[in-house]
Scaffold this motif. Structure first.
Motif, PDB file in Angstrom:
ATOM      1  N   UNK A   1       0.852  -1.116  -0.001  1.00 23.08           N
ATOM      2  CA  UNK A   1       0.045  -0.017  -0.155  1.00 23.08           C
ATOM      3  C   UNK A   1       0.878   1.168   0.039  1.00 23.08           C
ATOM      4  N   UNK A   2       1.879   1.245   0.828  1.00 23.00           N
ATOM      5  CA  UNK A   2       2.911   2.392   0.739  1.00 23.00           C
ATOM      6  C   UNK A   2       3.344   2.617  -0.737  1.00 23.00           C
ATOM      7  N   UNK A   3       3.806   1.753  -1.357  1.00 23.09           N
ATOM      8  CA  UNK A   3       4.346   1.554  -2.813  1.00 23.09           C
ATOM      9  C   UNK A   3       3.466   2.134  -3.438  1.00 23.09           C
ATOM     10  N   UNK A   4       2.112   1.683  -3.689  1.00 22.95           N
ATOM     11  CA  UNK A   4       1.063   2.151  -4.466  1.00 22.95           C
ATOM     12  C   UNK A   4       0.720   3.784  -4.129  1.00 22.95           C
ATOM     13  N   UNK A   5       0.652   4.004  -2.971  1.00 27.18           N
ATOM     14  CA  UNK A   5       0.289   5.461  -2.605  1.00 27.18           C
ATOM     15  C   UNK A   5       1.330   6.477  -3.035  1.00 27.18           C
ATOM     16  N   UNK A   6       2.639   5.772  -2.637  1.00 31.06           N
ATOM     17  CA  UNK A   6       3.773   6.787  -2.755  1.00 31.06           C
ATOM     18  C   UNK A   6       4.321   6.973  -4.058  1.00 31.06           C
TER      19      UNK A   6
ATOM     20  N   UNK B   1      10.410   0.429  -1.427  1.00 33.11           N
ATOM     21  CA  UNK B   1       9.797   0.842   0.024  1.00 33.11           C
ATOM     22  C   UNK B   1      10.368  -0.256   0.987  1.00 33.11           C
ATOM     23  N   UNK B   2      10.498  -1.645   0.781  1.00 29.84           N
ATOM     24  CA  UNK B   2      10.643  -2.608   1.551  1.00 29.84           C
ATOM     25  C   UNK B   2      12.010  -2.291   2.554  1.00 29.84           C
ATOM     26  N   UNK B   3      13.147  -1.870   1.594  1.00 29.45           N
ATOM     27  CA  UNK B   3      14.260  -1.402   2.228  1.00 29.45           C
ATOM     28  C   UNK B   3      14.353  -0.271   3.161  1.00 29.45           C
ATOM     29  N   UNK B   4      13.460   0.737   2.746  1.00 26.39           N
ATOM     30  CA  UNK B   4      13.416   2.151   3.326  1.00 26.39           C
ATOM     31  C   UNK B   4      12.666   1.935   4.649  1.00 26.39           C
TER      32      UNK B   4
ATOM     33  N   UNK C   1      13.591   2.431   8.334  1.00 29.06           N
ATOM     34  CA  UNK C   1      12.789   3.606   9.086  1.00 29.06           C
ATOM     35  C   UNK C   1      12.306   3.105  10.585  1.00 29.06           C
ATOM     36  N   UNK C   2      11.921   1.659  10.590  1.00 33.22           N
ATOM     37  CA  UNK C   2      11.519   0.888  11.647  1.00 33.22           C
ATOM     38  C   UNK C   2      12.716   0.867  12.639  1.00 33.22           C
ATOM     39  N   UNK C   3      13.817   0.432  12.144  1.00 31.36           N
ATOM     40  CA  UNK C   3      15.139   0.289  12.882  1.00 31.36           C
ATOM     41  C   UNK C   3      15.510   1.563  13.569  1.00 31.36           C
ATOM     42  N   UNK C   4      15.146   2.896  12.723  1.00 32.89           N
ATOM     43  CA  UNK C   4      15.389   4.331  13.509  1.00 32.89           C
ATOM     44  C   UNK C   4      14.234   4.552  13.913  1.00 32.89           C
ATOM     45  N   UNK C   5      13.202   4.079  14.353  1.00 34.62           N
ATOM     46  CA  UNK C   5      12.088   4.246  14.996  1.00 34.62           C
ATOM     47  C   UNK C   5      11.279   5.615  14.621  1.00 34.62           C
ATOM     48  N   UNK C   6      11.476   5.808  13.296  1.00 37.50           N
ATOM     49  CA  UNK C   6      10.513   6.582  12.571  1.00 37.50           C
ATOM     50  C   UNK C   6       9.344   6.035  12.203  1.00 37.50           C
TER      51      UNK C   6
END
Length: 120
Positions: A69-74, A81-84, A88-93
């Motif tokens: 969904x993130x890939x489609x909307x963005x 998307x998977x890599x970023x 972002x989860x690791x960096x708590x964003x």
């Protein structure tokens, strides 16, 4: 060719092959080309993609989305998307916020969202 479950596929690859990935039963390793491609991205390019991902949520902490969904909307490639998102989860964003059933499949996929602030 049927590979023995306990044996490494790397042992069966011709050493003269220019590009090969060592695949074992435990994990896959990235090829040197993939590693080089990742390191060739500038910090600005990574930041621009991360900004697009954050913008998809519209600042709403109640929104949860899958990588698809993130890939489609963005309008961003799924592999990007998977890599970023993982970074972002690791960096708590972003935060993992549960799972959702994939349409037409038995497997589940992770839901991501902006971190929720917990009142103490």
């Amino acid at each position: 060719m049927n590979w023995p479950r306990s044996a490494s596929r790397a042992a069966h690859i011709n050493p003269s092959t220019a590009i090969c990935r060592a695949v074992t039963e435990d994990a896959m390793q990235a090829s040197q080309t993939q590693i080089d491609a990742f390191h060739s991205l500038s910090g600005a390019e990574k930041s621009a993609v991360k900004r697009k991902i954050i913008d998809v949520f519209g600042g709403d902490r109640s929104v949860t989305l899958t990588n698809d969904e993130i890939a489609a909307r963005g309008k961003i490639g799924l592999s990007t998307v998977c890599g970023r998102v993982n970074e972002m989860v690791k960096d708590e964003i972003l935060a993992e916020r549960g799972t959702d059933r994939r349409p037409g499949r038995r497997c589940r996929q992770k839901l991501f969202g902006l971190p929720v602030e917990v009142a103490a």
